[in-house]
Design an enzyme around this catalytic site. Structure first.
Site, PDB file in Angstrom:
ATOM      1  N   THR A  48       6.176 -11.927  15.197  1.00  0.00           N
ATOM      2  CA  THR A  48       7.192 -11.300  16.044  1.00  0.00           C
ATOM      3  C   THR A  48       7.281 -11.980  17.410  1.00  0.00           C
ATOM      4  O   THR A  48       6.308 -12.597  17.871  1.00  0.00           O
ATOM      5  CB  THR A  48       6.821  -9.806  16.230  1.00  0.00           C
ATOM      6  N   ASP A  49       8.409 -11.821  18.075  1.00  0.00           N
ATOM      7  CA  ASP A  49       8.560 -12.323  19.446  1.00  0.00           C
ATOM      8  C   ASP A  49       7.737 -11.501  20.442  1.00  0.00           C
ATOM      9  O   ASP A  49       7.506 -11.927  21.575  1.00  0.00           O
ATOM     10  CB  ASP A  49      10.046 -12.337  19.870  1.00  0.00           C
ATOM     11  N   GLU A  50       7.283 -10.306  20.002  1.00  0.00           N
ATOM     12  CA  GLU A  50       6.627  -9.404  20.954  1.00  0.00           C
ATOM     13  C   GLU A  50       5.271  -9.922  21.421  1.00  0.00           C
ATOM     14  O   GLU A  50       4.734  -9.445  22.418  1.00  0.00           O
ATOM     15  CB  GLU A  50       6.512  -7.993  20.346  1.00  0.00           C
ATOM     16  N   TYR A  97       0.663  -2.836  19.230  1.00  0.00           N
ATOM     17  CA  TYR A  97       1.291  -3.534  18.094  1.00  0.00           C
ATOM     18  C   TYR A  97       1.326  -5.034  18.367  1.00  0.00           C
ATOM     19  O   TYR A  97       0.883  -5.850  17.550  1.00  0.00           O
ATOM     20  CB  TYR A  97       2.710  -2.997  17.861  1.00  0.00           C
ATOM     21  N   ARG A 129      17.065  -6.721  23.644  1.00  0.00           N
ATOM     22  CA  ARG A 129      16.436  -7.288  22.451  1.00  0.00           C
ATOM     23  C   ARG A 129      17.358  -8.360  21.893  1.00  0.00           C
ATOM     24  O   ARG A 129      18.570  -8.300  22.072  1.00  0.00           O
ATOM     25  CB  ARG A 129      16.190  -6.189  21.383  1.00  0.00           C
ATOM     26  N   ALA A 146      -0.344  -6.797  20.452  1.00  0.00           N
ATOM     27  CA  ALA A 146      -1.688  -7.380  20.555  1.00  0.00           C
ATOM     28  C   ALA A 146      -2.273  -7.631  19.168  1.00  0.00           C
ATOM     29  O   ALA A 146      -2.918  -8.657  18.922  1.00  0.00           O
ATOM     30  CB  ALA A 146      -2.595  -6.450  21.364  1.00  0.00           C
ATOM     31  N   LYS A 204      -0.582  -8.181  16.386  1.00  0.00           N
ATOM     32  CA  LYS A 204       0.136  -9.306  15.758  1.00  0.00           C
ATOM     33  C   LYS A 204      -0.323 -10.629  16.383  1.00  0.00           C
ATOM     34  O   LYS A 204      -0.456 -11.634  15.695  1.00  0.00           O
ATOM     35  CB  LYS A 204       1.652  -9.141  15.913  1.00  0.00           C
ATOM     36  N   THR A 224       2.585   2.779   2.472  1.00  0.00           N
ATOM     37  CA  THR A 224       2.398   3.686   3.598  1.00  0.00           C
ATOM     38  C   THR A 224       3.715   4.443   3.772  1.00  0.00           C
ATOM     39  O   THR A 224       4.666   4.236   3.000  1.00  0.00           O
ATOM     40  CB  THR A 224       2.104   2.895   4.890  1.00  0.00           C
ATOM     41  N   ALA A 226       2.273  -4.935   7.366  1.00  0.00           N
ATOM     42  CA  ALA A 226       1.791  -4.639   8.719  1.00  0.00           C
ATOM     43  C   ALA A 226       2.165  -3.214   9.070  1.00  0.00           C
ATOM     44  O   ALA A 226       3.034  -2.607   8.434  1.00  0.00           O
ATOM     45  CB  ALA A 226       2.429  -5.590   9.732  1.00  0.00           C
ATOM     46  N   ALA A 230       0.822  -1.220   0.000  1.00  0.00           N
ATOM     47  CA  ALA A 230       0.000   0.000   0.000  1.00  0.00           C
ATOM     48  C   ALA A 230       0.853   1.266   0.000  1.00  0.00           C
ATOM     49  O   ALA A 230       0.322   2.366  -0.082  1.00  0.00           O
ATOM     50  CB  ALA A 230      -0.921  -0.003   1.222  1.00  0.00           C
TER      51      ALA A 230
HETATM   52  P1  NAD Z   1       7.983  -2.046   7.647  1.00  0.00           P
HETATM   53  O1  NAD Z   1       7.190  -1.136   8.523  1.00  0.00           O
HETATM   54  O2  NAD Z   1       9.355  -1.674   7.236  1.00  0.00           O
HETATM   55  O3  NAD Z   1       7.175  -2.322   6.289  1.00  0.00           O
HETATM   56  C1  NAD Z   1       5.811  -2.642   6.273  1.00  0.00           C
HETATM   57  C2  NAD Z   1       5.353  -2.626   4.820  1.00  0.00           C
HETATM   58  O4  NAD Z   1       3.965  -2.989   4.786  1.00  0.00           O
HETATM   59  C3  NAD Z   1       5.475  -1.255   4.145  1.00  0.00           C
HETATM   60  O5  NAD Z   1       6.031  -1.386   2.863  1.00  0.00           O
HETATM   61  C4  NAD Z   1       4.027  -0.767   4.064  1.00  0.00           C
HETATM   62  O6  NAD Z   1       3.793   0.094   2.963  1.00  0.00           O
HETATM   63  C5  NAD Z   1       3.277  -2.091   3.923  1.00  0.00           C
HETATM   64  N1  NAD Z   1       1.877  -1.996   4.355  1.00  0.00           N
HETATM   65  C6  NAD Z   1       1.409  -1.453   5.512  1.00  0.00           C
HETATM   66  N2  NAD Z   1       0.072  -1.533   5.547  1.00  0.00           N
HETATM   67  C7  NAD Z   1      -0.312  -2.159   4.389  1.00  0.00           C
HETATM   68  C8  NAD Z   1      -1.572  -2.536   3.837  1.00  0.00           C
HETATM   69  N3  NAD Z   1      -2.722  -2.283   4.485  1.00  0.00           N
HETATM   70  N4  NAD Z   1      -1.584  -3.170   2.644  1.00  0.00           N
HETATM   71  C9  NAD Z   1      -0.440  -3.421   1.977  1.00  0.00           C
HETATM   72  N5  NAD Z   1       0.792  -3.068   2.452  1.00  0.00           N
HETATM   73  C10 NAD Z   1       0.843  -2.446   3.627  1.00  0.00           C
HETATM   74  O7  NAD Z   1       7.946  -3.455   8.371  1.00  0.00           O
HETATM   75  P2  NAD Z   1       9.098  -4.535   8.593  1.00  0.00           P
HETATM   76  O8  NAD Z   1       9.951  -4.120   9.707  1.00  0.00           O
HETATM   77  O9  NAD Z   1       9.685  -4.878   7.274  1.00  0.00           O
HETATM   78  O10 NAD Z   1       8.209  -5.765   9.114  1.00  0.00           O
HETATM   79  C11 NAD Z   1       7.623  -6.690   8.192  1.00  0.00           C
HETATM   80  C12 NAD Z   1       6.894  -7.771   8.962  1.00  0.00           C
HETATM   81  O11 NAD Z   1       7.801  -8.420   9.842  1.00  0.00           O
HETATM   82  C13 NAD Z   1       5.754  -7.263   9.831  1.00  0.00           C
HETATM   83  O12 NAD Z   1       4.690  -8.181   9.764  1.00  0.00           O
HETATM   84  C14 NAD Z   1       6.337  -7.241  11.238  1.00  0.00           C
HETATM   85  O13 NAD Z   1       5.339  -7.418  12.216  1.00  0.00           O
HETATM   86  C15 NAD Z   1       7.279  -8.425  11.166  1.00  0.00           C
HETATM   87  N6  NAD Z   1       8.435  -8.373  12.074  1.00  0.00           N
HETATM   88  C16 NAD Z   1       9.257  -7.283  12.062  1.00  0.00           C
HETATM   89  C17 NAD Z   1      10.389  -7.261  12.894  1.00  0.00           C
HETATM   90  C18 NAD Z   1      11.346  -6.102  12.885  1.00  0.00           C
HETATM   91  O14 NAD Z   1      12.269  -6.073  13.721  1.00  0.00           O
HETATM   92  N7  NAD Z   1      11.231  -5.145  11.986  1.00  0.00           N
HETATM   93  C19 NAD Z   1      10.629  -8.353  13.749  1.00  0.00           C
HETATM   94  C20 NAD Z   1       9.750  -9.451  13.729  1.00  0.00           C
HETATM   95  C21 NAD Z   1       8.668  -9.446  12.874  1.00  0.00           C
HETATM   96  P1  TYD Z   2      12.427  -0.436  18.196  1.00  0.00           P
HETATM   97  O1  TYD Z   2      13.451  -0.385  17.121  1.00  0.00           O
HETATM   98  O2  TYD Z   2      11.311   0.545  18.174  1.00  0.00           O
HETATM   99  O3  TYD Z   2      11.870  -1.940  18.201  1.00  0.00           O
HETATM  100  P2  TYD Z   2      10.878  -2.675  19.276  1.00  0.00           P
HETATM  101  O4  TYD Z   2      10.211  -1.662  20.107  1.00  0.00           O
HETATM  102  O5  TYD Z   2       9.930  -3.375  18.368  1.00  0.00           O
HETATM  103  O6  TYD Z   2      11.761  -3.605  20.054  1.00  0.00           O
HETATM  104  O7  TYD Z   2      13.150  -0.293  19.610  1.00  0.00           O
HETATM  105  C1  TYD Z   2      14.187  -1.164  19.996  1.00  0.00           C
HETATM  106  C2  TYD Z   2      14.556  -0.826  21.425  1.00  0.00           C
HETATM  107  O8  TYD Z   2      15.121   0.487  21.445  1.00  0.00           O
HETATM  108  C3  TYD Z   2      13.359  -0.790  22.350  1.00  0.00           C
HETATM  109  O9  TYD Z   2      13.729  -1.301  23.635  1.00  0.00           O
HETATM  110  C4  TYD Z   2      13.029   0.685  22.471  1.00  0.00           C
HETATM  111  C5  TYD Z   2      14.390   1.336  22.318  1.00  0.00           C
HETATM  112  N1  TYD Z   2      14.353   2.692  21.717  1.00  0.00           N
HETATM  113  C6  TYD Z   2      15.001   3.749  22.368  1.00  0.00           C
HETATM  114  O10 TYD Z   2      15.630   3.598  23.443  1.00  0.00           O
HETATM  115  N2  TYD Z   2      14.943   4.993  21.797  1.00  0.00           N
HETATM  116  C7  TYD Z   2      14.265   5.227  20.642  1.00  0.00           C
HETATM  117  O11 TYD Z   2      14.222   6.406  20.184  1.00  0.00           O
HETATM  118  C8  TYD Z   2      13.617   4.128  19.979  1.00  0.00           C
HETATM  119  C9  TYD Z   2      12.869   4.327  18.691  1.00  0.00           C
HETATM  120  C10 TYD Z   2      13.703   2.873  20.560  1.00  0.00           C
END
Ligand code: NAD
Ligand code: TYD
Length: 364
Positions: free
Chosen positions: A141-143, A167, A231, A169, A171, A47, A94, A45
């Site tokens: 996610t692990d969250e 978030y 983390r 909740a 997932k 975003t 997401a 999409a």
């Molecule tokens: P991101 O925020 O970088 O990217 C999300 C993508 O989804 C974007 O390109 C956005 O445009 C698209 N999107 C959002 N809403 C949409 C919709 N309604 N329809 C179509 N596309 C849409 O996310 P990320 O960090 O790459 O995470 C990807 C997946 O991995 C997610 O499901 C997230 O929960 C999961 N995940 C992420 C992490 C992390 O550390 N980033 C860890 C574990 C799991």
């Molecule tokens: P983040 O990258 O937002 O991932 P998540 O919350 O999904 O783990 O944050 C990673 C860790 O860093 C988390 O414990 C929150 C912390 N954090 C800061 O201390 N300062 C910041 O400005 C941000 C964005 C995150």
């Protein structure tokens, strides 16, 4: 290599949702470079978190197609599944930033819960019970497991879900829906719950790229609370390899954990990045970059620690993470230093500026 394994996912025509974001775009690069896939359709999409620039290197690859659409648009998703004869769906799309979910939980419910439901319904309608060679893989996610204290054992696939942020909740709800489609309708699903990713193309609202870009601009590095939250950081390439192993040989209905096997505190991560920046930019006026660190008010409900037990995927599918934290962090810092135009385009855009203003008030 015999690509199709025991998991029986045909993996000829793959639909990736959210492929313009961080992990999804890395996964598409990985898929096109390392597998005999015939078609990769990226439904996104666009975003604030997604940009076609993340796929610039593959935009002329005839196997690749980008479709600008919302996963909540069930009719469009169904039409695409039919048109492209999709046999494999890898669902990344997401809303993903915990701090944004605290300010706007409803958007997270809409995308992560309803969006996942629409996608599941579309797959069920189009595949219509003929599940040979089909797979719906859900990225989680692990969250969803909540938080750990320092000495607690890591999360396993049977740990009860106790999500604590909107978030997490959303997932968790999506994960439950995906599993319910396996048990109720026989949809061949797999799930992976992964720990915090880092690497190229991560939107710099997340901690690691935020620290890097603050170092580059000589701006304060915000550390929430006491900075001792932990983390389990995994390099994004390791995550992509794990997903592919599950698509190849993972058993339908099963969940697999993916993690980096790391337990640093946020403060340690920030210090490592500052030291890397000192080495890579010794002439910078910001040296030593550690002086930019600033403790600020903690995130509400901030989870203290995540840790993942990954023995199941190691035992069943032979996957272990390959990239050590020091190596991965250096590669990540190098990527951002080598792509100033990518970073500049993101941080000059209005959504990023607006978010920084809202989340970190009182800065220039
Ligand atoms: P991101 O925020 O970088 O990217 C999300 C993508 O989804 C974007 O390109 C956005 O445009 C698209 N999107 C959002 N809403 C949409 C919709 N309604 N329809 C179509 N596309 C849409 O996310 P990320 O960090 O790459 O995470 C990807 C997946 O991995 C997610 O499901 C997230 O929960 C999961 N995940 C992420 C992490 C992390 O550390 N980033 C860890 C574990 C799991
Ligand atoms: P983040 O990258 O937002 O991932 P998540 O919350 O999904 O783990 O944050 C990673 C860790 O860093 C988390 O414990 C929150 C912390 N954090 C800061 O201390 N300062 C910041 O400005 C941000 C964005 C995150």
């Amino acid at each position: 290599m015999d690509w199709v394994g025991r998991g029986n996912s045909r993996m000829k025509n793959v639909l990736v949702t959210g492929g313009a974001g961080f992990i999804g775009s890395n996964f598409i690069h990985h898929l096109l470079a390392r597998t005999p896939v015939q078609r990769v359709v990226n439904l996104d999409a666009l975003t604030y978190a997604g940009t076609p620039a993340n796929l610039a290197e593959v935009q002329n690859d005839t196997r690749y197609r980008f479709v600008h659409a919302d996963i909540c648009d069930g009719e469009k998703v169904q039409a695409l599944l039919r048109e492209e004869h999709v046999d494999t769906i890898v669902h990344f799309a997401a809303d993903t930033h915990v701090d944004r979910s605290i300010r706007d939980p409803e958007t997270f419910y809409q995308t992560n819960v309803l969006g996942t439901l629409r996608l599941l319904e579309a797959a069920r309608a189009v595949w219509a019970g003929d599940y040979t060679g089909k797979r719906f893989h859900h990225i989680s996610t692990d969250e969803v497991y909540g938080t750990l204290e320092p000495g607690d054992p890591p999360f396993s696939e049977s740990t009860p879900y106790i999500p604590r942020s909107p978030y997490a909740a959303s997932k968790a709800a999506a994960d439950h829906l995906v599993r319910s489609f396996f048990h109720t309708y026989g949809l061949p699903v797999t799930l992976s719950n992964c720990s915090n990713n880092y690497g190229p193309r991560q939107y710099p609202e997340k901690f690691i790229p935020l620290v890097i870009q603050r170092c580059l601009r000589g701006e304060r590095i915000p550390i929430y609370g006491d900075g001792r939250q932990i983390r389990d950081w995994i390099y994004v390439e390791d995550h992509c390899c794990g997903i592919l192993r599950i698509l190849q040989d993972g058993r339908p209905g099963e969940t697999y954990h993916l993690g980096g096997g790391n337990q640093p505190t946020n403060l340690e991560i920030a210090n490592l990045i500052c030291d890397l920046m000192d080495r890579k930019r010794p002439q910078s006026a910001q040296v030593p970059h550690r002086r930019l660190l600033q403790f600020i008010t903690d995130r509400p409900g901030h989870d203290r620690r995540y840790a993942m037990d990954c023995t199941k995927i190691e035992r069943e599918l032979g996957w272990t993470p390959q990239i050590h934290l020091a190596e991965g962090l250096e590669q990540t810092v190098d990527w951002y230093l080598d792509h100033p135009e990518w970073l500049e385009a993101v941080i000059q855009a209005e959504p990023y500026r607006a978010w920084m203003h809202e989340q970190y008030p009182g800065e220039g």
